[in-house]
Design an enzyme around this catalytic site. Structure first.
Site, short mmCIF file in Angstrom:
data_model
loop_
_atom_site.label_atom_id
_atom_site.label_comp_id
_atom_site.label_asym_id
_atom_site.label_seq_id
_atom_site.Cartn_x
_atom_site.Cartn_y
_atom_site.Cartn_z
N SER A 87 0.76 -1.15 -0.03
CA SER A 87 0.04 0.25 0.11
C SER A 87 0.93 1.33 -0.03
O SER A 87 2.24 1.28 0.63
CB SER A 87 -0.98 0.01 1.21
OG SER A 87 -0.25 0.49 2.37
N LYS A 128 -0.18 -0.07 15.08
CA LYS A 128 -1.56 -0.45 15.57
C LYS A 128 -2.17 -1.88 14.78
O LYS A 128 -2.95 -2.34 15.28
CB LYS A 128 -2.48 0.89 15.14
CG LYS A 128 -2.65 1.03 13.71
CD LYS A 128 -3.58 2.14 13.69
CE LYS A 128 -4.07 2.51 12.10
NZ LYS A 128 -4.91 1.49 11.28
N ASP A 129 -1.43 -2.06 13.60
CA ASP A 129 -1.79 -3.23 12.96
C ASP A 129 -1.11 -4.63 13.54
O ASP A 129 -1.64 -5.71 13.10
CB ASP A 129 -1.48 -3.25 11.29
CG ASP A 129 -2.18 -2.17 10.80
OD1 ASP A 129 -3.42 -1.96 11.13
OD2 ASP A 129 -1.93 -1.56 9.70
N SER A 184 -13.40 1.33 11.83
CA SER A 184 -13.16 0.96 12.97
C SER A 184 -14.29 0.91 13.99
O SER A 184 -14.87 1.84 14.19
CB SER A 184 -12.09 1.81 13.29
OG SER A 184 -11.77 1.92 14.83
N ARG A 230 -13.66 0.87 17.36
CA ARG A 230 -13.50 1.65 18.27
C ARG A 230 -13.74 2.93 18.26
O ARG A 230 -14.34 3.68 18.96
CB ARG A 230 -11.88 1.72 18.51
CG ARG A 230 -11.15 2.72 19.37
CD ARG A 230 -9.73 2.85 19.13
NE ARG A 230 -9.24 3.12 17.79
CZ ARG A 230 -9.40 4.46 17.21
NH1 ARG A 230 -9.46 5.26 18.17
NH2 ARG A 230 -8.92 4.47 15.98
N ARG A 231 -13.58 3.55 16.86
CA ARG A 231 -14.17 4.94 16.61
C ARG A 231 -15.73 4.99 16.41
O ARG A 231 -16.31 5.81 16.95
CB ARG A 231 -13.59 5.28 15.20
CG ARG A 231 -12.09 5.51 15.03
CD ARG A 231 -11.28 5.60 13.59
NE ARG A 231 -9.92 5.94 13.78
CZ ARG A 231 -9.23 5.57 12.67
NH1 ARG A 231 -9.71 5.16 11.49
NH2 ARG A 231 -8.21 6.07 12.72
N ARG A 245 -14.13 0.61 3.40
CA ARG A 245 -12.94 -0.29 3.28
C ARG A 245 -11.94 0.44 2.15
O ARG A 245 -12.48 1.27 1.20
CB ARG A 245 -13.06 -1.56 3.00
CG ARG A 245 -13.76 -2.27 4.26
CD ARG A 245 -12.75 -2.59 5.50
NE ARG A 245 -11.40 -2.98 5.02
CZ ARG A 245 -10.95 -4.31 4.59
NH1 ARG A 245 -11.70 -5.02 4.58
NH2 ARG A 245 -9.77 -4.51 4.37
N GLY A 246 -10.79 0.18 1.82
CA GLY A 246 -10.08 0.59 0.64
C GLY A 246 -8.82 1.29 1.35
O GLY A 246 -8.97 1.64 2.37
N THR A 251 -8.59 5.28 -2.02
CA THR A 251 -10.12 4.88 -2.44
C THR A 251 -11.21 5.66 -1.48
O THR A 251 -12.19 5.90 -1.95
CB THR A 251 -9.94 3.42 -2.17
OG1 THR A 251 -9.04 2.76 -3.26
CG2 THR A 251 -11.41 2.80 -2.58
N ARG A 252 -10.86 5.70 -0.19
CA ARG A 252 -11.74 6.12 0.61
C ARG A 252 -12.03 7.62 0.46
O ARG A 252 -13.21 8.04 0.62
CB ARG A 252 -11.06 5.96 2.14
CG ARG A 252 -10.86 4.41 2.63
CD ARG A 252 -10.60 4.31 4.19
NE ARG A 252 -10.01 3.06 4.45
CZ ARG A 252 -9.98 2.51 5.60
NH1 ARG A 252 -10.26 3.29 6.65
NH2 ARG A 252 -9.62 1.47 5.73
N CYS A 298 -7.49 -5.17 17.56
CA CYS A 298 -7.50 -4.08 16.93
C CYS A 298 -8.86 -3.95 16.49
O CYS A 298 -9.51 -2.57 16.73
CB CYS A 298 -6.72 -3.76 15.66
SG CYS A 298 -5.07 -3.99 15.77
#
Length: 322
Positions: free
Chosen positions: A19, A89-90, A138, A140-141, A158-159, A163-164, A251
Protein backbone atom coordinates in the site's frame (compact mmCIF):
# COMPACT_ATOMS: atom_id res chain seq x y z
CA UNK A 1 26.99 4.65 16.17
CA UNK A 2 29.22 1.62 15.49
CA UNK A 3 27.60 -1.77 15.03
CA UNK A 4 29.41 -4.98 14.19
CA UNK A 5 27.66 -6.56 11.22
CA UNK A 6 28.99 -9.76 9.65
CA UNK A 7 29.50 -10.17 5.93
CA UNK A 8 26.34 -12.27 5.82
CA UNK A 9 24.25 -9.31 6.92
CA UNK A 10 25.83 -6.69 4.65
CA UNK A 11 22.42 -6.59 3.01
CA UNK A 12 19.37 -6.25 5.25
CA UNK A 13 16.07 -7.05 3.54
CA UNK A 14 13.01 -5.06 4.70
CA UNK A 15 9.54 -6.53 4.25
CA UNK A 16 6.65 -4.17 3.52
CA UNK A 17 3.04 -4.19 2.41
CA UNK A 18 2.44 -2.73 -1.04
CA UNK A 19 0.00 0.00 0.00
CA UNK A 20 1.05 3.59 -0.58
CA UNK A 21 1.15 4.40 3.13
CA UNK A 22 3.07 1.24 3.99
CA UNK A 23 5.69 2.04 1.34
CA UNK A 24 6.06 5.66 2.49
CA UNK A 25 6.68 4.39 6.01
CA UNK A 26 9.05 1.62 4.91
CA UNK A 27 11.10 3.89 2.64
CA UNK A 28 11.41 6.34 5.54
CA UNK A 29 12.82 3.55 7.73
CA UNK A 30 15.14 2.47 4.91
CA UNK A 31 16.41 6.04 4.49
CA UNK A 32 16.97 6.53 8.22
CA UNK A 33 18.88 3.26 8.54
CA UNK A 34 20.93 3.95 5.39
CA UNK A 35 22.02 7.32 6.78
CA UNK A 36 23.17 5.70 10.01
CA UNK A 37 24.78 2.62 8.43
CA UNK A 38 26.22 3.59 5.03
CA UNK A 39 28.21 0.33 4.81
CA UNK A 40 25.07 -1.81 4.89
CA UNK A 41 22.67 -2.18 1.97
CA UNK A 42 18.97 -1.99 2.86
CA UNK A 43 16.60 -3.57 0.31
CA UNK A 44 12.79 -3.25 0.35
CA UNK A 45 10.78 -6.37 -0.53
CA UNK A 46 7.02 -5.84 -0.98
CA UNK A 47 4.18 -8.31 -0.59
CA UNK A 48 0.38 -8.27 -0.35
CA UNK A 49 -1.27 -9.32 2.91
CA UNK A 50 -4.71 -10.84 3.43
CA UNK A 51 -5.96 -7.47 4.67
CA UNK A 52 -4.90 -5.86 1.39
CA UNK A 53 -6.75 -8.46 -0.67
CA UNK A 54 -10.11 -8.65 1.13
CA UNK A 55 -11.64 -5.22 0.67
CA UNK A 56 -15.35 -5.98 0.45
CA UNK A 57 -15.85 -7.33 3.99
CA UNK A 58 -15.85 -5.37 7.25
CA UNK A 59 -12.62 -5.92 9.17
CA UNK A 60 -14.48 -7.04 12.28
CA UNK A 61 -16.10 -9.86 10.30
CA UNK A 62 -12.86 -11.45 9.11
CA UNK A 63 -10.85 -11.01 12.30
CA UNK A 64 -7.58 -9.22 12.61
CA UNK A 65 -5.07 -11.68 14.05
CA UNK A 66 -2.21 -10.88 11.70
CA UNK A 67 -4.54 -9.65 8.97
CA UNK A 68 -1.96 -7.10 7.76
CA UNK A 69 1.17 -8.84 9.06
CA UNK A 70 1.10 -12.62 8.54
CA UNK A 71 2.73 -12.71 5.10
CA UNK A 72 5.45 -10.33 6.28
CA UNK A 73 6.11 -12.58 9.27
CA UNK A 74 6.32 -15.72 7.12
CA UNK A 75 8.94 -13.87 5.05
CA UNK A 76 11.11 -13.31 8.13
CA UNK A 77 10.71 -16.83 9.49
CA UNK A 78 11.66 -18.29 6.07
CA UNK A 79 14.60 -15.83 5.94
CA UNK A 80 13.43 -14.19 2.73
CA UNK A 81 13.50 -10.93 4.67
CA UNK A 82 15.20 -9.82 7.89
CA UNK A 83 12.83 -7.19 9.28
CA UNK A 84 9.32 -5.90 8.62
CA UNK A 85 7.96 -2.38 9.03
CA UNK A 86 4.41 -2.11 10.37
CA UNK A 87 1.98 0.55 11.40
CA UNK A 88 2.21 -0.52 15.03
CA UNK A 89 -1.57 -0.45 15.44
CA UNK A 90 -1.78 -3.33 12.91
CA UNK A 91 0.70 -5.55 14.76
CA UNK A 92 -0.98 -8.14 17.04
CA UNK A 93 0.12 -8.09 20.67
CA UNK A 94 0.89 -11.82 20.50
CA UNK A 95 3.62 -12.42 17.93
CA UNK A 96 4.53 -15.75 16.30
CA UNK A 97 7.17 -17.84 18.02
CA UNK A 98 10.61 -16.75 16.85
CA UNK A 99 9.68 -13.11 16.17
CA UNK A 100 9.78 -9.99 18.32
CA UNK A 101 9.04 -6.27 18.24
CA UNK A 102 12.57 -4.97 17.94
CA UNK A 103 12.07 -1.23 17.63
CA UNK A 104 9.41 1.47 18.00
CA UNK A 105 10.04 4.74 16.14
CA UNK A 106 9.08 8.24 17.22
CA UNK A 107 5.36 8.71 17.12
CA UNK A 108 3.41 11.01 14.83
CA UNK A 109 0.25 12.53 16.35
CA UNK A 110 -1.84 9.43 17.27
CA UNK A 111 -5.20 11.26 17.21
CA UNK A 112 -8.16 10.53 14.96
CA UNK A 113 -9.09 13.09 12.32
CA UNK A 114 -12.26 14.04 10.48
CA UNK A 115 -12.14 14.68 6.74
CA UNK A 116 -15.33 16.40 5.60
CA UNK A 117 -17.07 16.39 2.24
CA UNK A 118 -16.79 19.76 0.49
CA UNK A 119 -20.41 20.62 1.31
CA UNK A 120 -19.59 20.34 5.03
CA UNK A 121 -16.47 22.50 4.93
CA UNK A 122 -16.14 24.51 8.13
CA UNK A 123 -18.36 22.18 10.14
CA UNK A 124 -17.37 19.98 13.11
CA UNK A 125 -18.83 16.63 14.14
CA UNK A 126 -21.15 18.27 16.64
CA UNK A 127 -22.49 20.71 14.03
CA UNK A 128 -23.21 18.16 11.29
CA UNK A 129 -26.94 17.73 10.63
CA UNK A 130 -28.80 14.75 12.10
CA UNK A 131 -28.44 11.70 9.88
CA UNK A 132 -25.13 12.78 8.34
CA UNK A 133 -23.24 9.67 7.18
CA UNK A 134 -19.80 9.12 8.70
CA UNK A 135 -17.47 6.52 7.17
CA UNK A 136 -15.25 4.39 9.41
CA UNK A 137 -14.11 0.77 9.43
CA UNK A 138 -13.04 0.94 13.10
CA UNK A 139 -15.31 -0.37 15.83
CA UNK A 140 -13.29 1.69 18.33
CA UNK A 141 -14.10 4.93 16.52
CA UNK A 142 -17.66 3.83 15.87
CA UNK A 143 -18.47 3.08 19.52
CA UNK A 144 -16.95 6.29 20.88
CA UNK A 145 -18.54 8.54 18.27
CA UNK A 146 -21.93 6.89 18.71
CA UNK A 147 -21.57 7.60 22.42
CA UNK A 148 -20.89 11.30 21.89
CA UNK A 149 -22.83 11.97 18.67
CA UNK A 150 -25.99 9.83 18.63
CA UNK A 151 -27.49 12.10 15.95
CA UNK A 152 -25.04 10.84 13.30
CA UNK A 153 -25.24 7.74 11.09
CA UNK A 154 -22.23 5.46 10.56
CA UNK A 155 -21.33 3.36 7.54
CA UNK A 156 -18.43 0.98 6.98
CA UNK A 157 -15.72 2.04 4.53
CA UNK A 158 -12.82 -0.09 3.24
CA UNK A 159 -10.00 0.39 0.78
CA UNK A 160 -6.76 2.33 0.88
CA UNK A 161 -6.68 5.99 1.81
CA UNK A 162 -7.07 7.28 -1.74
CA UNK A 163 -10.02 4.96 -2.37
CA UNK A 164 -11.75 6.11 0.81
CA UNK A 165 -11.21 9.77 -0.02
CA UNK A 166 -12.56 9.21 -3.53
CA UNK A 167 -15.75 7.71 -2.05
CA UNK A 168 -16.04 10.75 0.22
CA UNK A 169 -15.54 13.19 -2.65
CA UNK A 170 -18.16 11.32 -4.72
CA UNK A 171 -20.67 12.05 -1.97
CA UNK A 172 -21.08 8.54 -0.54
CA UNK A 173 -20.24 9.97 2.90
CA UNK A 174 -20.55 13.33 4.64
CA UNK A 175 -17.26 12.77 6.47
CA UNK A 176 -14.60 10.11 7.10
CA UNK A 177 -12.71 9.29 10.29
CA UNK A 178 -9.04 8.60 9.56
CA UNK A 179 -5.74 8.71 11.42
CA UNK A 180 -3.94 12.05 11.58
CA UNK A 181 -0.63 10.20 11.17
CA UNK A 182 -1.54 8.47 7.92
CA UNK A 183 -2.86 11.64 6.32
CA UNK A 184 0.23 13.62 7.27
CA UNK A 185 2.65 10.92 6.14
CA UNK A 186 0.98 10.92 2.72
CA UNK A 187 1.14 14.70 2.48
CA UNK A 188 -2.63 15.04 2.91
CA UNK A 189 -2.64 16.92 6.19
CA UNK A 190 -4.51 19.78 4.51
CA UNK A 191 -7.59 17.52 4.23
CA UNK A 192 -7.96 17.33 8.00
CA UNK A 193 -11.06 19.32 8.99
CA UNK A 194 -11.00 18.42 12.68
CA UNK A 195 -8.59 16.64 15.01
CA UNK A 196 -10.78 14.76 17.47
CA UNK A 197 -9.72 15.46 21.09
CA UNK A 198 -8.89 12.51 23.32
CA UNK A 199 -11.85 13.18 25.60
CA UNK A 200 -14.07 12.30 22.62
CA UNK A 201 -12.06 9.55 20.90
CA UNK A 202 -9.18 7.67 22.50
CA UNK A 203 -6.86 6.43 19.77
CA UNK A 204 -5.92 2.88 18.81
CA UNK A 205 -3.13 1.03 20.57
CA UNK A 206 0.13 1.93 18.82
CA UNK A 207 -1.52 4.43 16.46
CA UNK A 208 0.92 6.90 14.92
CA UNK A 209 4.02 4.80 15.67
CA UNK A 210 5.94 2.40 13.45
CA UNK A 211 7.02 -0.98 14.75
CA UNK A 212 9.97 -2.86 13.29
CA UNK A 213 9.64 -6.61 13.75
CA UNK A 214 12.59 -9.01 13.54
CA UNK A 215 13.66 -12.54 14.42
CA UNK A 216 14.35 -13.29 18.07
CA UNK A 217 18.02 -13.86 18.82
CA UNK A 218 19.18 -12.00 15.70
CA UNK A 219 21.37 -9.65 17.72
CA UNK A 220 23.16 -8.10 14.74
CA UNK A 221 19.89 -7.05 13.11
CA UNK A 222 18.50 -5.91 16.46
CA UNK A 223 21.55 -3.73 17.09
CA UNK A 224 20.96 -2.01 13.75
CA UNK A 225 17.26 -1.30 14.05
CA UNK A 226 17.57 -0.15 17.69
CA UNK A 227 19.23 2.98 16.26
CA UNK A 228 15.71 4.20 15.39
CA UNK A 229 14.17 3.46 18.80
CA UNK A 230 12.43 6.43 20.46
CA UNK A 231 12.29 5.56 24.14
CA UNK A 232 9.28 7.69 25.23
CA UNK A 233 7.23 6.37 22.29
CA UNK A 234 8.33 2.80 23.01
CA UNK A 235 7.33 3.14 26.67
CA UNK A 236 3.91 4.53 25.71
CA UNK A 237 3.30 1.80 23.14
CA UNK A 238 4.49 -1.04 25.38
CA UNK A 239 2.02 0.15 28.04
CA UNK A 240 -0.78 0.33 25.46
CA UNK A 241 0.02 -3.11 24.01
CA UNK A 242 0.14 -4.70 27.47
CA UNK A 243 -3.26 -3.17 28.22
CA UNK A 244 -4.72 -4.59 24.99
CA UNK A 245 -3.07 -7.98 25.47
CA UNK A 246 -4.41 -8.30 29.02
CA UNK A 247 -7.94 -7.53 27.79
CA UNK A 248 -7.48 -10.12 25.02
CA UNK A 249 -8.76 -7.65 22.48
CA UNK A 250 -7.69 -7.22 18.89
CA UNK A 251 -7.59 -4.00 16.89
CA UNK A 252 -11.18 -4.59 15.78
CA UNK A 253 -12.81 -4.19 19.18
CA UNK A 254 -13.78 -0.87 20.82
CA UNK A 255 -10.67 -0.43 22.95
CA UNK A 256 -9.00 2.98 22.99
CA UNK A 257 -6.02 4.49 24.78
CA UNK A 258 -4.13 7.69 25.44
CA UNK A 259 -0.64 7.91 26.93
CA UNK A 260 1.66 10.69 28.08
CA UNK A 261 5.27 10.47 29.31
CA UNK A 262 6.57 13.42 31.32
CA UNK A 263 9.75 13.36 33.45
CA UNK A 264 9.96 9.56 33.36
CA UNK A 265 6.35 9.27 34.54
CA UNK A 266 3.77 7.58 32.32
CA UNK A 267 0.04 8.24 32.43
CA UNK A 268 -2.17 5.74 30.62
CA UNK A 269 -5.90 6.17 29.99
CA UNK A 270 -7.91 3.28 28.56
CA UNK A 271 -11.46 2.74 27.37
CA UNK A 272 -13.77 -0.14 26.49
CA UNK A 273 -17.17 0.56 24.94
CA UNK A 274 -20.17 -1.38 23.69
CA UNK A 275 -20.81 -1.31 19.93
CA UNK A 276 -23.86 0.92 20.35
CA UNK A 277 -21.81 3.38 22.40
CA UNK A 278 -24.28 3.33 25.28
CA UNK A 279 -21.84 1.75 27.73
CA UNK A 280 -18.35 3.22 27.95
CA UNK A 281 -15.87 2.40 30.72
CA UNK A 282 -12.79 4.60 31.08
CA UNK A 283 -10.05 4.87 33.71
CA UNK A 284 -6.46 6.05 34.17
CA UNK A 285 -3.28 4.81 35.86
CA UNK A 286 0.09 6.50 36.31
CA UNK A 287 3.54 5.42 37.42
CA UNK A 288 7.18 5.08 36.41
CA UNK A 289 7.63 4.95 32.64
CA UNK A 290 10.10 2.12 33.14
CA UNK A 291 7.17 0.02 34.42
CA UNK A 292 5.15 0.63 31.24
CA UNK A 293 3.95 -2.94 30.68
CA UNK A 294 2.93 -3.39 34.31
CA UNK A 295 0.89 -0.18 34.12
CA UNK A 296 -0.94 -1.52 31.08
CA UNK A 297 -1.78 -4.73 32.92
CA UNK A 298 -2.91 -2.76 35.97
CA UNK A 299 -5.28 -0.62 33.91
CA UNK A 300 -6.75 -3.66 32.17
CA UNK A 301 -7.56 -5.19 35.57
CA UNK A 302 -9.18 -1.94 36.72
CA UNK A 303 -11.46 -1.89 33.67
CA UNK A 304 -12.30 -5.58 34.08
CA UNK A 305 -13.43 -4.86 37.63
CA UNK A 306 -15.79 -2.24 36.18
CA UNK A 307 -17.40 -4.57 33.64
CA UNK A 308 -15.11 -4.39 30.60
CA UNK A 309 -14.90 -8.16 30.20
CA UNK A 310 -18.68 -8.50 29.95
CA UNK A 311 -18.77 -5.85 27.22
CA UNK A 312 -15.98 -7.55 25.24
CA UNK A 313 -17.61 -10.97 25.57
CA UNK A 314 -20.86 -9.55 24.16
CA UNK A 315 -18.98 -7.92 21.28
CA UNK A 316 -17.15 -11.11 20.30
CA UNK A 317 -20.45 -13.02 20.39
CA UNK A 318 -22.13 -10.40 18.19
CA UNK A 319 -19.26 -10.38 15.69
CA UNK A 320 -19.26 -14.19 15.50
CA UNK A 321 -23.02 -14.23 14.91
CA UNK A 322 -22.57 -11.73 12.08
Amino acid sequence: MTVSVSAATRTIRIGSRKSQLALVQTYWVQEQLQQRFPDIKFEVHTMSTQGDKILDVALAKIGDKGLFTKELEVGMLSRETDIAVHSLKDLPTQLPEGLMLGCVTEREDPADAVVFHEKNRGKQLDTLPAGAIIGTSSLRRLAQLRHHYPHLEFKDVRGNLNTRLQKLDEGQYDALILAVAGLRRLGMGDRIGQVIPSDISLHAVGQGALGIECREGDTEILDVIKALEHTPTAQRCHAERAFLRELEGGCQVPIGVNTVVESDRLTLTGMVASLDGKRLIKDTVAGAAADAEQLGIELAHKLKEQGAQEILTEIFAEINRG
